[in-house]
Design a protein around this motif. Sequence first.
Motif, PDB file in Angstrom:
ATOM      1  N   GLY A  81       0.814  -1.205   0.000  1.00 39.61           N
ATOM      2  CA  GLY A  81       0.000   0.000   0.000  1.00 39.61           C
ATOM      3  C   GLY A  81       0.850   1.257   0.000  1.00 39.61           C
ATOM      4  O   GLY A  81       1.951   1.281  -0.534  1.00 39.61           O
ATOM      5  N   ARG A  83      -0.085   3.916  -1.485  1.00 39.52           N
ATOM      6  CA  ARG A  83      -0.540   4.715  -2.617  1.00 39.52           C
ATOM      7  C   ARG A  83      -1.803   5.486  -2.242  1.00 39.52           C
ATOM      8  O   ARG A  83      -2.563   5.071  -1.359  1.00 39.52           O
ATOM      9  N   PRO A  85      -5.316   6.326  -3.283  1.00 33.19           N
ATOM     10  CA  PRO A  85      -6.348   5.897  -4.240  1.00 33.19           C
ATOM     11  C   PRO A  85      -7.099   7.097  -4.809  1.00 33.19           C
ATOM     12  O   PRO A  85      -7.334   8.083  -4.113  1.00 33.19           O
ATOM     13  N   LYS A  89     -12.143   3.340 -10.269  1.00 34.89           N
ATOM     14  CA  LYS A  89     -11.724   1.944 -10.320  1.00 34.89           C
ATOM     15  C   LYS A  89     -10.726   1.669 -11.443  1.00 34.89           C
ATOM     16  O   LYS A  89      -9.664   1.082 -11.219  1.00 34.89           O
ATOM     17  N   ASP A  92      -7.329   3.467 -10.808  1.00 35.27           N
ATOM     18  CA  ASP A  92      -6.568   2.852  -9.719  1.00 35.27           C
ATOM     19  C   ASP A  92      -5.977   1.513 -10.145  1.00 35.27           C
ATOM     20  O   ASP A  92      -4.841   1.174  -9.781  1.00 35.27           O
ATOM     21  N   GLU A  93      -6.706   0.752 -10.940  1.00 38.72           N
ATOM     22  CA  GLU A  93      -6.170  -0.518 -11.442  1.00 38.72           C
ATOM     23  C   GLU A  93      -4.977  -0.272 -12.352  1.00 38.72           C
ATOM     24  O   GLU A  93      -3.968  -0.976 -12.279  1.00 38.72           O
ATOM     25  N   GLY A  97      -3.075   0.689  -7.841  1.00 37.32           N
ATOM     26  CA  GLY A  97      -3.630   0.995  -6.530  1.00 37.32           C
ATOM     27  C   GLY A  97      -3.841   2.476  -6.267  1.00 37.32           C
ATOM     28  O   GLY A  97      -4.490   2.842  -5.295  1.00 37.32           O
TER      29      GLY A  97
END
Length: 266
Positions: A81, A83, A85, A89, A92-93, A97
Amino acid sequence: MANKLISQMGLPLPIANVFAARSIITAKDALSIPESDLMALLDLGRDQVASAVARISEITCPPYQTVLSLMEDRRTSGCHGGRLPTLLKGLDEALGGGIPPGLLTELVGPSGIGKTQFCLKLSLIAALPTCYGGLNGRVIYIDTESKFSSRRIIEIGENSFPQIFQTEGMAQEMAGRIVVLRPASLSEFTQSLEKIKLSLIQREVNLLIIDSMAGLISGNPRENESCTRGSRQQPLGWTLSFLKSVAEFSRIPIVVTNQDLEGMTM
């Protein structure tokens, strides 16, 4: 770095006052004097002087990192983690992240495309408690084009996070975590960075946003009218290098917006 003011080094106030009283104002002043002479000049004990010198050295010359350690830091932050966000979606992918720490992330596009709105939402997310997916931290938002809107950021919060912003006092708490600076020129922007560097390195800030770099070049006609594009690019290049080094050592996300003026992207 040698001209950094000792008053901005985070030394205990009594120690900093002793340095000032002896006209030892900058890091260069302190580090150019042997510790034994500094003890006599300041009338302080060895431990106090050694601690102060170590602190000044740390801020003036951040510790080196090997390529291996940089790679390990990046791998660790990617796996565990860290990151920021975006709560989009697909984005972020694609980013693994969210916005990565320790790097500059540049948002480029024409005026009016929504870069500032995106940055306002990122500011809120960074300020949110971790239980809601945020970083639970402070944000410094450098607004070079006077586009930051406190009314708009509250609207975004109420629409995007109603369960949080309906809680009494939460809107004020989130807003209190976001500090807005409005430098009027590139030189004033550089001074702002110098002042907040200590907070960034000490990780008191979880996100830095500069909106926008283009505004620093085109926003102050009086400063820019006598400057060629090449002469403006030199301090801008220093500023970008400075930001990259701060991102690397502070391990926080730094987001910069740009308008791709004459191929000016980083």
